[in-house]
Design an enzyme around this catalytic site. Structure first.
Site, short mmCIF file in Angstrom:
data_model
loop_
_atom_site.label_atom_id
_atom_site.label_comp_id
_atom_site.label_asym_id
_atom_site.label_seq_id
_atom_site.Cartn_x
_atom_site.Cartn_y
_atom_site.Cartn_z
N LYS A 89 6.30 9.35 -1.85
CA LYS A 89 6.21 7.96 -1.63
C LYS A 89 6.80 6.98 -2.87
O LYS A 89 7.35 5.97 -2.44
CB LYS A 89 4.60 7.31 -1.60
CG LYS A 89 4.34 7.97 -0.17
CD LYS A 89 4.73 7.42 1.23
CE LYS A 89 4.06 7.87 2.38
NZ LYS A 89 4.66 7.32 3.51
N SER A 136 4.70 3.04 2.88
CA SER A 136 4.58 3.80 1.64
C SER A 136 2.66 3.97 1.45
O SER A 136 1.91 4.02 2.57
CB SER A 136 5.20 3.22 0.31
OG SER A 136 4.91 3.93 -0.59
#
Ligand code: COA
Length: 295
Positions: free
Chosen positions: A177, A159
């Protein structure tokens, strides 16, 4: 400017983990052809696993596979697939199973990024990044889950930290994300009872990556600011993410699931903006002069 008292050295190799901890295991990694995900794959292979790396560019994957096999002595197969296409991903998983017979670890790493303000970002551009990052992660989980369950294996999702606060020019990636982080948490909760773990690694700014190259201004002032960005005195290195990956897949993390591990030298505690603010949002054109030009 006063010199820094301390700069944390990059740890190139560690002897913390036995080099055979992943022997007999298999890693499936999207985005493994280059950058951070390539490094993560190499680290897992160095500890005994074989791997399949998945991406859109077969020539790059093939070259990377050869290099990883040479540097680790393990087997690595290149598999061409776009994570936006569930059928291609399922075929990639089938090829991996045909080759190795199992999948223990999955890195969901394929991602896309560029800088653009909401006012000019097209609907298609927003959707494209959501499709690669968030839907691509979901598709990867769907395609691999039965095998990971069988192996009582583990997921790592790559992420970012930029969505913890609002980062100008990053609405698409921030939304994408945040979705990845949420997905990982639900996966951990639903699949924990089946013996599957799911965690996120959130890299801060990492030197020598496509992301840094695309997302940071090229001005000398901005480059100088980057070195000061972390309390530990330097930008992140791909090695830092590699070490975190080995830890999270290892038995040392057997009771860790549903977590986000931020690997950023403490940068997030000292959030700074890399683009001049608010000039950049008032005059988006000025940003084009200081970032890497669009291909
Ligand atoms: N600024 C604004 N919009 C952009 C853009 C940029 N720099 N780059 C792409 N887009 C838009 C395109 O214009 C298109 O929208 P449109 O149809 O309305 O014009 C949309 O995004 C899709 O772009 P396209 O190039 O057709 O999609 P793609 O699937 O081939 O690739 C990316 C999309 C995001 C993966 C591409 O930017 C890319 O290849 N990036 C390099 C890899 C990367 O980002 N790695 C991760 C670094 S963290």
């Amino acid at each position: 400017m006063a010199p820094r008292a301390y700069v944390q050295p990059v740890v190139e190799t560690t002897t913390i983990f036995n080099p055979a901890i992943f022997k007999g295991k298999v890693l499936f990694c999207t985005g493994g052809g280059s950058g951070i995900c390539r490094g993560m794959t190499e680290a897992v292979m160095r500890h005994g696993a074989d791997a399949a790396i998945v991406g859109r560019k077969l020539d790059r994957l093939t070259q990377t596979s050869k290099e990883l096999e040479k540097s680790t002595g393990r087997k690595c197969i290149p598999v061409q697939a776009d994570v936006r296409d569930p059928a291609l991903l399922k075929a990639a998983v089938a090829k991996t199973i045909e080759t190795y017979g199992r999948i223990d670890y999955v890195i969901c790493g394929a991602a896309g990024n560029f800088l653009a303000p909401i006012s000019t970002l097209s609907e298609n551009a927003f959707r494209t990044v959501m499709e690669i990052d968030t839907i691509g992660t979901f598709n990867t989980v769907k395609a691999t889950l039965a095998h990971v369950r069988q192996a009582k294996g583990s997921y790592i999702h790559v992420s970012a930290t930029l969505h913890y606060k609002a980062s100008p020019f990053q609405v698409h990636v921030s939304a994408a994300k945040a979705g990845v982080d949420a997905l990982s948490g639900v996966l951990a909760v639903e699949e924990g009872p089946h013996g599957v773990r799911s965690n996120v690694i959130a890299p801060g700014p990492i030197a020598g990556t496509e992301g840094m190259d695309r997302l940071t201004p090229k001005t000398p002032e901005a480059q100088a600011r980057l070195d000061a960005i972390s309390p530990l005195g330097r930008l992140g290195a791909i090695k830092d993410i590699e070490h975190a990956t080995v830890f999270l897949f290892s038995d040392a993390a057997a009771f860790i699931t549903g977590q986000v591990l931020v690997v950023d030298g403490g940068s997030e505690n000292l959030r700074t903006v890399s683009l001049p603010y608010p000039q950049s949002v008032l005059d988006p054109e000025s940003v084009q002069k200081i970032i890497k030009p669009r291909l």
